[in-house]
Design an enzyme around this catalytic site. Structure first.
Site, PDB file in Angstrom:
ATOM      1  N   ILE A 358       0.833  -1.209   0.000  1.00  0.00           N
ATOM      2  CA  ILE A 358       0.000   0.000   0.000  1.00  0.00           C
ATOM      3  C   ILE A 358       0.869   1.262   0.000  1.00  0.00           C
ATOM      4  CG2 ILE A 358      -1.657   1.328   1.406  1.00  0.00           C
ATOM      5  CD1 ILE A 358      -2.945  -1.414   2.139  1.00  0.00           C
ATOM      6  N   GLU A 384       8.878 -20.593  18.953  1.00  0.00           N
ATOM      7  CA  GLU A 384       7.867 -21.265  19.789  1.00  0.00           C
ATOM      8  C   GLU A 384       6.997 -22.209  18.951  1.00  0.00           C
ATOM      9  OE1 GLU A 384       6.284 -20.021  23.163  1.00  0.00           O
ATOM     10  OE2 GLU A 384       7.761 -18.466  23.568  1.00  0.00           O
TER      11      GLU A 384
HETATM   12  C1  LIG Z   1      14.903 -14.948  17.229  1.00  0.00           C
HETATM   13  C2  LIG Z   1      14.707 -16.303  17.843  1.00  0.00           C
HETATM   14  C3  LIG Z   1      14.485 -16.420  19.201  1.00  0.00           C
HETATM   15  C4  LIG Z   1      14.351 -17.686  19.790  1.00  0.00           C
HETATM   16  N1  LIG Z   1      14.210 -17.794  21.154  1.00  0.00           N
HETATM   17  C5  LIG Z   1      14.264 -19.023  21.719  1.00  0.00           C
HETATM   18  C6  LIG Z   1      14.326 -19.170  23.139  1.00  0.00           C
HETATM   19  O1  LIG Z   1      14.311 -18.178  23.886  1.00  0.00           O
HETATM   20  N2  LIG Z   1      14.431 -20.419  23.664  1.00  0.00           N
HETATM   21  C7  LIG Z   1      14.468 -21.531  22.872  1.00  0.00           C
HETATM   22  O2  LIG Z   1      14.584 -22.616  23.413  1.00  0.00           O
HETATM   23  N3  LIG Z   1      14.411 -21.438  21.520  1.00  0.00           N
HETATM   24  C8  LIG Z   1      14.318 -20.214  20.931  1.00  0.00           C
HETATM   25  N4  LIG Z   1      14.291 -20.094  19.565  1.00  0.00           N
HETATM   26  C9  LIG Z   1      14.322 -21.312  18.735  1.00  0.00           C
HETATM   27  C10 LIG Z   1      13.037 -21.588  17.978  1.00  0.00           C
HETATM   28  O3  LIG Z   1      12.034 -22.024  18.858  1.00  0.00           O
HETATM   29  C11 LIG Z   1      13.354 -22.580  16.854  1.00  0.00           C
HETATM   30  O4  LIG Z   1      14.061 -21.870  15.865  1.00  0.00           O
HETATM   31  C12 LIG Z   1      12.127 -23.238  16.261  1.00  0.00           C
HETATM   32  O5  LIG Z   1      11.528 -24.090  17.199  1.00  0.00           O
HETATM   33  C13 LIG Z   1      12.423 -24.019  14.990  1.00  0.00           C
HETATM   34  O6  LIG Z   1      13.520 -24.858  15.150  1.00  0.00           O
HETATM   35  P1  LIG Z   1      14.708 -24.839  14.054  1.00  0.00           P
HETATM   36  O7  LIG Z   1      15.063 -23.410  13.862  1.00  0.00           O
HETATM   37  O8  LIG Z   1      15.770 -25.757  14.478  1.00  0.00           O
HETATM   38  O9  LIG Z   1      14.032 -25.335  12.725  1.00  0.00           O
HETATM   39  P2  LIG Z   1      13.906 -26.866  12.243  1.00  0.00           P
HETATM   40  O10 LIG Z   1      13.287 -27.684  13.305  1.00  0.00           O
HETATM   41  O11 LIG Z   1      15.205 -27.311  11.681  1.00  0.00           O
HETATM   42  O12 LIG Z   1      12.859 -26.716  11.055  1.00  0.00           O
HETATM   43  C14 LIG Z   1      13.230 -26.333   9.735  1.00  0.00           C
HETATM   44  C15 LIG Z   1      11.978 -26.415   8.856  1.00  0.00           C
HETATM   45  O13 LIG Z   1      11.493 -27.761   8.836  1.00  0.00           O
HETATM   46  C16 LIG Z   1      10.139 -27.787   9.251  1.00  0.00           C
HETATM   47  N5  LIG Z   1       9.872 -29.046   9.986  1.00  0.00           N
HETATM   48  C17 LIG Z   1      10.607 -29.620  10.953  1.00  0.00           C
HETATM   49  N6  LIG Z   1      10.031 -30.742  11.382  1.00  0.00           N
HETATM   50  C18 LIG Z   1       8.889 -30.873  10.669  1.00  0.00           C
HETATM   51  C19 LIG Z   1       7.846 -31.841  10.638  1.00  0.00           C
HETATM   52  N7  LIG Z   1       7.831 -32.901  11.463  1.00  0.00           N
HETATM   53  N8  LIG Z   1       6.823 -31.659   9.764  1.00  0.00           N
HETATM   54  C20 LIG Z   1       6.807 -30.599   8.927  1.00  0.00           C
HETATM   55  N9  LIG Z   1       7.770 -29.659   8.913  1.00  0.00           N
HETATM   56  C21 LIG Z   1       8.788 -29.794   9.765  1.00  0.00           C
HETATM   57  C22 LIG Z   1       9.973 -26.584  10.133  1.00  0.00           C
HETATM   58  O14 LIG Z   1       8.622 -26.185  10.261  1.00  0.00           O
HETATM   59  C23 LIG Z   1      10.822 -25.560   9.396  1.00  0.00           C
HETATM   60  O15 LIG Z   1      10.096 -25.027   8.333  1.00  0.00           O
HETATM   61  C24 LIG Z   1      14.385 -18.841  18.962  1.00  0.00           C
HETATM   62  C25 LIG Z   1      14.601 -18.716  17.584  1.00  0.00           C
HETATM   63  C26 LIG Z   1      14.782 -17.477  17.026  1.00  0.00           C
HETATM   64  C27 LIG Z   1      15.083 -17.387  15.546  1.00  0.00           C
END
Ligand SMILES: Cc1cc2nc3c(=O)[nH]c(=O)nc-3n(C[C@H](O)[C@H](O)[C@H](O)COP(=O)(O)OP(=O)(O)OC[C@H]3O[C@@H](n4cnc5c(N)ncnc54)[C@H](O)[C@@H]3O)c2cc1C
Length: 404
Positions: A358, A384
């Site tokens: 927009i 989360e």
């Molecule tokens: C800015 C930020 C702050 C955060 N703060 C915290 C915190 O304070 N404490 C904490 O503990 N964590 C924290 N996190 C971590 C966050 O919760 C994770 O990044 C999130 O849970 C995803 O995990 P991953 O990044 O390892 O992605 P992955 O698990 O590697 O996933 C990668 C992709 O695969 C997909 N995927 C994975 N498994 C499946 C499945 N079974 N079916 C379909 N799709 C799937 C996911 O949806 C995603 O698209 C934070 C992350 C960020 C970026």
């Protein structure tokens, strides 16, 4: 049990006005600066502490609202001011929720106040679950907690990643595996207080959005904490492990219990960003003239705004329902907590994208805040529990089928 009502009571209206005023007068004016600096905005947290917002009593009273709506309202308004600053101020509440969910009343009394500190002596807290090889799959945590019976101490070793306030926090709640053969049922939470040896900050991440919120690795190397820092106590843990080994059912898993209750509140933050972008785009569309008329007079623009508002209101209804269910302990039988976070997070991404559209070129440059809001919004489909994981939870809940 309080009735579910969309009409806020007087206390909730007063709270909303107070938080909004803080967001408008203290947070919004410095949002761009802290986004650029990519640092924890200590002066803003200090201000929040001074007015009694970054404060144990405020958080306890707000969480204690029997309707569950007060914290959702607070997060929406603060995030409307700036989502990164909102997280810098309230990121500690995830650790508080971890202590509330797993700790004994004595442990709650001892450690929750240490998550806030006092004006002039601020403290932050962090909740560490995620690891390099365990993000969505929290059952595969590699961080180990081994009990040293002779010293009555737990020894923690491992790497946590993406942790909000990680390494910067005075108090960390760390989820670790006590018995890796049991997956998430073999995990427990440990309080690592200020001054503990063996805990340190690893890499600090440079992020796309919510840049006023600190995110870093947390390294645990022979990190020893007293036996009493195991949340819930050893007796309860031993009983839980024994039940798991016998294959008997147990209540919720350590990390998941914390995330389930906090999901509607994460959704509320996403709504705050979406609302900020919608309001900004609406005002801009009424002022910007092209082809001799305000751009809002074109259906192509007006209908975008209609959709944006509809999606925001729908997301808020889901968030308030889930917040009310969590507060009244109504079971999330259809994954309602996940629904609220899923829809609010995806709404924030869509709405902020449309807000840029927009504004046209003006939306793409940093003179206007909408590009930052779009960057900020994206995290709400990731942390989360990603959108895919929310859909998995909902699909399993509604179907009763173990969908992979
Ligand atoms: C800015 C930020 C702050 C955060 N703060 C915290 C915190 O304070 N404490 C904490 O503990 N964590 C924290 N996190 C971590 C966050 O919760 C994770 O990044 C999130 O849970 C995803 O995990 P991953 O990044 O390892 O992605 P992955 O698990 O590697 O996933 C990668 C992709 O695969 C997909 N995927 C994975 N498994 C499946 C499945 N079974 N079916 C379909 N799709 C799937 C996911 O949806 C995603 O698209 C934070 C992350 C960020 C970026």
């Amino acid at each position: 049990m309080p009735e579910f009502s969309l009409e806020l009571n007087e206390d909730q209206r007063t709270l909303r006005g107070w938080v909004h005023e803080f967001a408008e007068q203290v947070v919004r004016p410095v949002a761009h600066e802290w986004d650029e600096r990519e640092e924890t905005p200590w002066p803003v947290i200090e201000e929040a502490a001074k007015v009694g917002m970054y404060d144990l009593e405020f958080v306890a009273t707000t969480f204690a609202d029997p309707t569950g709506l007060s914290m959702a309202i607070t997060f929406e308004e603060m995030s409307w001011g700036d989502a990164g600053i909102c997280l810098a101020i309230f990121g500690s509440t995830l650790a508080v929720a971890g202590i509330m969910n797993a700790g004994t009343p004595e442990q709650q009394m001892e450690w929750i106040p240490q998550c806030f500190g006092t004006p002039g002596d601020l403290k932050l807290a962090a909740f560490g679950v995620s690891e390099p090889d365990a993000g969505s799959d929290v059952s595969s945590l590699k961080t180990r907690a081994v009990y040293d019976e002779a010293a009555d101490e737990w020894v923690l070793n491992g790497t946590k990643t993406w942790i909000t306030n990680g390494g910067l926090a005075n108090l960390h709640v760390i989820v670790a595996s006590v018995d890796p053969t049991l997956g998430s049922r073999g995990q427990a939470s440990f309080v690592v207080p200020e001054g503990t040896k063996g805990i340190s900050q690893g890499r600090k991440f440079q992020k796309m959005g919510i840049r006023a919120s600190h995110t870093a690795e947390v390294l645990l190397e022979e990190c020893r904490v007293p036996g009493r820092n195991l949340l819930g106590g050893k007796e309860k843990l031993d009983a839980r492990l024994a039940r798991a080994r016998e294959g008997r059912s147990s209540s919720t898993q350590t990390a998941m219990a914390t995330f389930e209750a906090s999901r509607p509140l994460i959704g509320a933050q996403a709504i705050g960003i979406a609302r900020a972008a919608y309001e900004y785009a609406l005002a801009y569309a009424k002022e910007r003239v092209q082809f001799g008329r305000a751009i809002i007079q074109n259906q192509a623009i007006a209908f975008k705004l209609a959709d944006m508002r509809t999606q925001i209101d729908a997301a808020r209804l889901l968030v308030w329902r889930a917040a009310w269910m969590a507060a009244t302990r109504t079971p999330f039988s259809a994954g309602e907590g996940s629904m609220s976070k899923l829809h609010a997070g995806e709404t924030a991404v869509r709405v902020t994208d449309e807000a840029i559209q927009i504004l046209g070129g003006a939306g793409y440059v940093r003179d206007h805040p909408v590009e930052q809001w779009h960057r900020d919004a994206k995290i709400y489909t990731i942390f989360e529990g990603t959108s895919e994981i929310q859909r998995l939870i909902i699909a399993r809940a509604v179907s009763g089928v173990h969908i992979a």
